[in-house]
Design a protein around this motif. Structure first.
Motif, PDB file in Angstrom:
ATOM      1  N   TYR A  51       0.830  -1.208   0.000  1.00 39.28           N
ATOM      2  CA  TYR A  51       0.000   0.000   0.000  1.00 39.28           C
ATOM      3  C   TYR A  51       0.863   1.255   0.000  1.00 39.28           C
ATOM      4  CZ  TYR A  51      -4.153   2.779   1.220  1.00 39.28           C
ATOM      5  OH  TYR A  51      -5.191   3.674   1.209  1.00 39.28           O
ATOM      6  N   GLY A  52       1.891   1.293   0.854  1.00 36.13           N
ATOM      7  CA  GLY A  52       2.750   2.470   0.917  1.00 36.13           C
ATOM      8  C   GLY A  52       3.526   2.690  -0.370  1.00 36.13           C
ATOM      9  N   ARG A  53       4.073   1.609  -0.974  1.00 34.88           N
ATOM     10  CA  ARG A  53       4.828   1.755  -2.219  1.00 34.88           C
ATOM     11  C   ARG A  53       3.920   2.198  -3.370  1.00 34.88           C
ATOM     12  NH1 ARG A  53       7.197  -3.089  -0.446  1.00 34.88           N
ATOM     13  NH2 ARG A  53       5.742  -4.257  -1.771  1.00 34.88           N
ATOM     14  N   ARG A  54       2.727   1.637  -3.417  1.00 33.18           N
ATOM     15  CA  ARG A  54       1.841   1.909  -4.541  1.00 33.18           C
ATOM     16  C   ARG A  54       1.426   3.381  -4.596  1.00 33.18           C
ATOM     17  NH1 ARG A  54      -3.607  -1.483  -4.777  1.00 33.18           N
ATOM     18  NH2 ARG A  54      -2.044  -3.154  -4.717  1.00 33.18           N
ATOM     19  N   PHE A  55       1.169   4.001  -3.438  1.00 27.78           N
ATOM     20  CA  PHE A  55       0.626   5.365  -3.428  1.00 27.78           C
ATOM     21  C   PHE A  55       1.643   6.413  -3.000  1.00 27.78           C
ATOM     22  CE2 PHE A  55      -3.151   2.650  -2.626  1.00 27.78           C
ATOM     23  CZ  PHE A  55      -3.866   2.972  -3.775  1.00 27.78           C
ATOM     24  N   ALA A  56       2.921   6.081  -2.920  1.00 25.97           N
ATOM     25  CA  ALA A  56       3.920   7.057  -2.474  1.00 25.97           C
ATOM     26  C   ALA A  56       3.980   8.247  -3.426  1.00 25.97           C
ATOM     27  CB  ALA A  56       5.286   6.390  -2.354  1.00 25.97           C
ATOM     28  N   ALA A 112       8.579  14.570   2.648  1.00 19.87           N
ATOM     29  CA  ALA A 112       8.063  13.513   1.767  1.00 19.87           C
ATOM     30  C   ALA A 112       9.114  13.060   0.752  1.00 19.87           C
ATOM     31  CB  ALA A 112       6.809  13.996   1.053  1.00 19.87           C
ATOM     32  N   PHE A 113      10.012  13.952   0.357  1.00 19.85           N
ATOM     33  CA  PHE A 113      11.036  13.586  -0.626  1.00 19.85           C
ATOM     34  C   PHE A 113      12.344  13.131   0.037  1.00 19.85           C
ATOM     35  CE2 PHE A 113       9.372  14.416  -4.789  1.00 19.85           C
ATOM     36  CZ  PHE A 113       8.289  15.249  -4.576  1.00 19.85           C
ATOM     37  N   ARG A 114      12.481  13.368   1.327  1.00 20.64           N
ATOM     38  CA  ARG A 114      13.739  13.003   1.988  1.00 20.64           C
ATOM     39  C   ARG A 114      13.617  11.723   2.820  1.00 20.64           C
ATOM     40  NH1 ARG A 114      18.045  16.413   2.393  1.00 20.64           N
ATOM     41  NH2 ARG A 114      17.847  18.435   1.369  1.00 20.64           N
ATOM     42  N   LEU A 115      12.522  11.568   3.550  1.00 23.81           N
ATOM     43  CA  LEU A 115      12.372  10.411   4.416  1.00 23.81           C
ATOM     44  C   LEU A 115      11.863   9.205   3.618  1.00 23.81           C
ATOM     45  CD1 LEU A 115      10.794  12.122   7.562  1.00 23.81           C
ATOM     46  CD2 LEU A 115      13.198  11.602   7.111  1.00 23.81           C
ATOM     47  N   GLU A 116      11.731   8.087   4.318  1.00 19.08           N
ATOM     48  CA  GLU A 116      11.239   6.862   3.679  1.00 19.08           C
ATOM     49  C   GLU A 116       9.714   6.969   3.502  1.00 19.08           C
ATOM     50  OE1 GLU A 116      14.517   3.703   5.419  1.00 19.08           O
ATOM     51  OE2 GLU A 116      12.551   3.819   6.358  1.00 19.08           O
ATOM     52  N   PHE A 117       9.335   7.819   2.561  1.00 18.00           N
ATOM     53  CA  PHE A 117       7.927   8.129   2.371  1.00 18.00           C
ATOM     54  C   PHE A 117       7.148   6.941   1.815  1.00 18.00           C
ATOM     55  CE2 PHE A 117       4.829  11.335   2.638  1.00 18.00           C
ATOM     56  CZ  PHE A 117       3.965  11.227   1.566  1.00 18.00           C
ATOM     57  N   HIS A 118       7.847   5.985   1.210  1.00 13.86           N
ATOM     58  CA  HIS A 118       7.162   4.809   0.691  1.00 13.86           C
ATOM     59  C   HIS A 118       6.658   3.900   1.801  1.00 13.86           C
ATOM     60  CE1 HIS A 118      11.323   3.471   1.357  1.00 13.86           C
ATOM     61  NE2 HIS A 118      10.798   2.264   1.568  1.00 13.86           N
ATOM     62  N   ASP A 120       4.289   3.154   4.680  1.00 17.63           N
ATOM     63  CA  ASP A 120       2.940   3.676   4.943  1.00 17.63           C
ATOM     64  C   ASP A 120       2.862   4.388   6.294  1.00 17.63           C
ATOM     65  OD1 ASP A 120       0.091   3.702   3.984  1.00 17.63           O
ATOM     66  OD2 ASP A 120      -0.202   2.718   5.920  1.00 17.63           O
ATOM     67  N   THR A 121       3.557   3.884   7.309  1.00 21.42           N
ATOM     68  CA  THR A 121       3.519   4.514   8.635  1.00 21.42           C
ATOM     69  C   THR A 121       4.135   5.905   8.602  1.00 21.42           C
ATOM     70  OG1 THR A 121       3.681   2.340   9.667  1.00 21.42           O
ATOM     71  CG2 THR A 121       4.173   4.259  11.050  1.00 21.42           C
ATOM     72  N   VAL A 122       5.290   6.055   7.939  1.00 18.97           N
ATOM     73  CA  VAL A 122       5.944   7.366   7.836  1.00 18.97           C
ATOM     74  C   VAL A 122       5.057   8.341   7.062  1.00 18.97           C
ATOM     75  CG1 VAL A 122       7.954   8.593   6.918  1.00 18.97           C
ATOM     76  CG2 VAL A 122       8.232   6.334   7.978  1.00 18.97           C
ATOM     77  N   ALA A 123       4.489   7.862   5.937  1.00 17.32           N
ATOM     78  CA  ALA A 123       3.630   8.730   5.125  1.00 17.32           C
ATOM     79  C   ALA A 123       2.419   9.188   5.929  1.00 17.32           C
ATOM     80  CB  ALA A 123       3.186   7.984   3.860  1.00 17.32           C
ATOM     81  N   HIS A 124       1.839   8.292   6.710  1.00 18.80           N
ATOM     82  CA  HIS A 124       0.670   8.667   7.504  1.00 18.80           C
ATOM     83  C   HIS A 124       1.010   9.737   8.532  1.00 18.80           C
ATOM     84  CE1 HIS A 124      -1.942   5.613   5.825  1.00 18.80           C
ATOM     85  NE2 HIS A 124      -2.917   6.004   6.631  1.00 18.80           N
ATOM     86  N   ASP A 229      -9.417  -5.766  -0.831  1.00 13.74           N
ATOM     87  CA  ASP A 229      -9.989  -6.862  -1.598  1.00 13.74           C
ATOM     88  C   ASP A 229      -9.165  -7.150  -2.848  1.00 13.74           C
ATOM     89  OD1 ASP A 229     -13.450  -5.908  -0.914  1.00 13.74           O
ATOM     90  OD2 ASP A 229     -11.977  -7.022   0.283  1.00 13.74           O
ATOM     91  N   ARG A 230      -8.691  -6.062  -3.470  1.00 15.34           N
ATOM     92  CA  ARG A 230      -7.876  -6.253  -4.661  1.00 15.34           C
ATOM     93  C   ARG A 230      -6.570  -6.982  -4.320  1.00 15.34           C
ATOM     94  NH1 ARG A 230      -5.744  -1.490  -8.759  1.00 15.34           N
ATOM     95  NH2 ARG A 230      -4.643  -2.868 -10.196  1.00 15.34           N
ATOM     96  N   TYR A 231      -6.024  -6.630  -3.162  1.00 14.87           N
ATOM     97  CA  TYR A 231      -4.794  -7.309  -2.757  1.00 14.87           C
ATOM     98  C   TYR A 231      -5.045  -8.809  -2.552  1.00 14.87           C
ATOM     99  CZ  TYR A 231      -0.736  -8.550   0.072  1.00 14.87           C
ATOM    100  OH  TYR A 231       0.397  -9.157   0.556  1.00 14.87           O
ATOM    101  N   ILE A 232      -6.181  -9.121  -1.892  1.00 11.32           N
ATOM    102  CA  ILE A 232      -6.515 -10.533  -1.702  1.00 11.32           C
ATOM    103  C   ILE A 232      -6.704 -11.230  -3.054  1.00 11.32           C
ATOM    104  CG2 ILE A 232      -8.299 -12.095  -0.826  1.00 11.32           C
ATOM    105  CD1 ILE A 232      -6.481 -11.004   1.308  1.00 11.32           C
ATOM    106  N   ALA A 233      -7.351 -10.486  -3.980  1.00  9.25           N
ATOM    107  CA  ALA A 233      -7.593 -11.094  -5.292  1.00  9.25           C
ATOM    108  C   ALA A 233      -6.290 -11.386  -6.024  1.00  9.25           C
ATOM    109  CB  ALA A 233      -8.483 -10.176  -6.125  1.00  9.25           C
ATOM    110  N   VAL A 234      -5.345 -10.451  -5.912  1.00  9.70           N
ATOM    111  CA  VAL A 234      -4.050 -10.654  -6.572  1.00  9.70           C
ATOM    112  C   VAL A 234      -3.317 -11.850  -5.963  1.00  9.70           C
ATOM    113  CG1 VAL A 234      -1.777  -9.631  -6.945  1.00  9.70           C
ATOM    114  CG2 VAL A 234      -3.841  -8.268  -7.302  1.00  9.70           C
ATOM    115  N   GLN A 235      -3.420 -11.982  -4.619  1.00  3.35           N
ATOM    116  CA  GLN A 235      -2.789 -13.127  -3.972  1.00  3.35           C
ATOM    117  C   GLN A 235      -3.454 -14.438  -4.390  1.00  3.35           C
ATOM    118  OE1 GLN A 235      -0.001 -12.929  -2.029  1.00  3.35           O
ATOM    119  NE2 GLN A 235      -0.050 -10.775  -2.678  1.00  3.35           N
TER     120      GLN A 235
END
Length: 670
Positions: A51-56, A112-118, A120-124, A229-235
């Motif tokens: 989730y974090g990588r997808r929406f970073a 957002a451009f310096r820290l590990e924004f990808h 999800d916890t940091v981004a939140h 749900d999409r993640y479950i479907a992909v799995q």
């Protein structure tokens, strides 16, 4: 897979039209409750990382876009400060919070451009803290900005923040809901403490804010659930082709549901925006009307006050020159200016009370014939001074009972008659007439005031009932009236139940003002003697000589002026500034006062009601009590009768008359 199956089963039951309470509750849970975490901690951790990588990148872009929108509103505030003189003094401190918000958003972009924004916890943490800081800045702008700009230009910004928060940042539903609840709670607490936004506007704004929060939260829940749900479907795709087909079918169905939800939300959002624009336009129109009223009132108040200052200055110089005759004449002119100021000020207060809903009519059975006779008799000398014949055309003998307010209906009649006298046609010298008549109908009585004056063009019929509008007086000559009489008439008639005001007029021929009043039962509660406040005869201050009065007044200037009048009238008095000092004085005096005069609002959070309680606890019998106050609604804040309350400013003649009334042998105890 258990969460995914629960959602599908609930949705299937709802789409089949099940009306069972359990299905409805499951649907509400599906819409409003945030998705549960996966039962397997490993699956939840992998999902969070994905989730974090997808929406970073999407979140970074949304953060930049939000900062640009915030900065653009700063240019709007600069333009507003240039156009509005009301907003301009508040602009520096309001704009400072705009700048603070821009700086905070810039810091968020850098992080957002310096820290590990990808992650999800940091981004939140970055996004939630940034949103909280933006809401704080906007809340301070709302508190600091003047009314109504704080609602129309700043409070509505919370809607945009919620739209942005729920729609662009791809935050988790639980986190956004917690932030939204905290922000709304802070807004309500700040409003309760500061009362910055007008209560009606705040109630409407909070209604829409809560709706936006609920709608946004439901969309956010559905979006997160869709991602899970999409993640479950992909799995599931890695395990079986059948699972992939089922997942695709369910995802397609969810997509259609989300599309329908999006269209519904868009429709509702457009309706909310349209309604907000209508309310903004209505608020702006009301603000413009109030500004025009205040400007006209300020203009008309300045004239007699200016004359009063100049007359007093000239009288002072005449006294220094020992020219007693000139100083006496100048003081007389100053008193005329003071009376005119008081009349105008009280008329503005009356109109303000009527329009703000602070007047509660008291309906009784009133003999309209007697009220009309008294009013015509009292205005006869005024008509004679203007060369106008004033006649009362009585069509029948005996009382004419109507259901109305005994205090306000004489004001209506007096203003209508005075208006006809003031606007007599100068070309009809010796023939100018004002005729007052009563017409009895089965269900109502019509009061007619007819004149053969200059008349009113039809295009001005609505305008003449607006404050300070005088069609035949463009130079604003105060000798021709204040321009508030018909406004008060219109406000009173609109307030009284079953009353209606009518106007017919022909330019050059004259006008007819008619007031319809419902017929009353003559055996119902009847009115006391009625006389217009402005028509009272001038009592002699010598009648007050020897009276003992207690004066409670915290304003030193007002207290000194009343002490000076009492001294000139031969009134014995003691004066204090608070209820506490009055309590100490009551322990020392040896004579029961003939009258107690008090301001309504006193120091130490006390009022005239506290004074009444002190007197009741100290004296065995009731003591006549009179309140002289600048409070607009003092008589409605307790058990104080209207006749025991006088509004500042007031004339000495009215004060003498009311003191004689309350201290007379036949006066009722207040």
């Amino acid at each position: 897979m258990s969460i995914f199956r629960f959602t599908s089963e609930t949705e299937s039951k709802f789409l089949k039209g099940s009306a069972a309470p359990g299905a409805v509750r499951a649907w509400l849970v599906d819409i409003l409750c945030w998705p549960a975490r996966f039962e397997d901690p490993r699956v939840e951790r992998e999902f969070t990382e994905d989730y974090g990588r997808r929406f970073a990148d999407f979140r970074r872009a949304a953060l930049v876009l939000g900062t640009l929108i915030w900065v653009c509103f700063g240019f709007w505030e600069i333009s507003l400060a240039q156009e509005s003189a009301v907003f301009r003094p508040y602009f520096p401190v309001v704009f400072a919070f705009r700048c603070a918000g821009a700086i905070g958003a810039t810091v968020g972009i850098v992080l957002a451009f310096r820290l590990e924004f990808h992650r999800d916890t940091v981004a939140h943490w970055i996004l939630l803290l940034g949103l909280a800081f933006m809401c704080l800045c906007l809340l301070m702008q709302t508190v600091l900005a003047p009314r109504p700009f704080n609602f129309t230009h700043f409070f509505v910004g919370f809607y945009l923040i919620l739209f942005y928060q729920f729609g662009f940042l791809r935050l988790r539903a639980k986190a956004t809901l917690m932030l939204t609840v905290c922000v709304i709670a802070v807004i309500v607490i700040v409003q309760l403490v500061t009362q910055a936004v007008e209560p009606d506007n705040f109630a409407a704004g909070m209604f829409y804010l809560l709706n936006v929060a609920i709608l946004g939260h439901s969309v956010n829940v559905n979006a997160e659930r869709h991602v899970r749900d999409r993640y479950i479907a992909v799995q599931a795709l890695a395990h079986s082709n059948d699972a992939l087909q089922n997942a695709n079918a369910e995802l397609a169905q969810k997509h259609r549901d989300l599309e329908r939800a999006r269209r519904d939300q868009q429709t509702k959002s457009e309706a909310l925006i349209a309604l907000r624009e209508q309310q903004r336009e209505a608020a702006e129109q009301a603000s413009r009307a109030k500004s025009r009223f205040l400007a006209a009132a300020a203009h008309d108040l300045r004239q007699p006050m200016h004359a009063l200052n100049l007359f007093l200055a000239a009288a002072s110089e005449a006294l220094d020159a020992r020219d007693v005759e000139a100083s006496s004449k100048l003081i007389g002119e100053a008193r005329k200016a003071s009376v005119l100021t008081a009349r105008l000020f009280n008329a503005v207060l009356d109109l303000s009370k009527l329009e703000s809903g602070h007047v509660n009519p008291i309906y009784t059975s009133v003999d309209l014939s007697r009220v009309t006779e008294e009013t015509v008799e009292q205005l006869a000398s005024f008509a004679t001074s203007r060369g106008v014949e004033l006649r009362y055309g009585k069509t029948q003998q005996g009382p004419v009972w109507v259901r109305t307010d005994a205090d306000w209906i004489p004001r209506v009649l007096s203003n209508l008659i005075a208006n006809g006298i003031k606007y007599a046609d100068p070309s009809k010298t010796g023939r100018s007439t004002v005729l007052v008549g009563l017409v009895r109908m089965p269900n109502y009585v019509r009061l007619d005031v007819i004149d053969n004056g200059i008349g009113i063009a039809s295009e001005h019929w609505d305008a003449i009932f607006q404050p300070f509008v005088q069609i035949g007086n463009p130079e604003r000559d105060r000798e021709k009236g204040l321009g508030l009489g018909l406004s008060i008439v219109n406000a009173v008639v609109s307030l009284l139940e079953g009353h209606r005001l009518e106007l017919k007029s022909i330019v050059g021929k004259g006008s007819r003002f008619s007031v319809r009043m419902p017929v009353a039962d003559p055996f119902a509660l009847q009115d006391a003697a009625i006389s217009p406040a402005d028509a009272a005869s001038s009592p002699s201050p010598s009648s007050l000589r020897g009276l003992y009065v207690l004066l409670v007044e915290d304003d030193s200037l007002v207290r000194a002026s009343m002490e000076a009048l009492f001294g000139r009238w031969g009134v014995l008095f003691d004066s204090v500034r608070s209820a506490t000092e009055l309590g100490e004085l009551l322990q020392a005096i040896e004579r029961v006062p003939d009258l107690v005069i008090s301001d309504y609002r006193l120091p130490e959070m006390s009022t005239a009601h506290d004074v009444v309680r002190l007197l009741a606890g100290h004296f065995a019998r009731p003591v006549p009590f009179l309140v002289v106050t600048g409070e607009a609604v003092a008589s409605t804040q307790g058990a104080l009768p209207e006749r025991c309350v006088l509004s500042k400013p007031l004339s000495p003649d009215l004060l003498i008359a009311r003191m004689l009334e309350l201290t007379g042998e036949s006066a009722r105890a207040c």
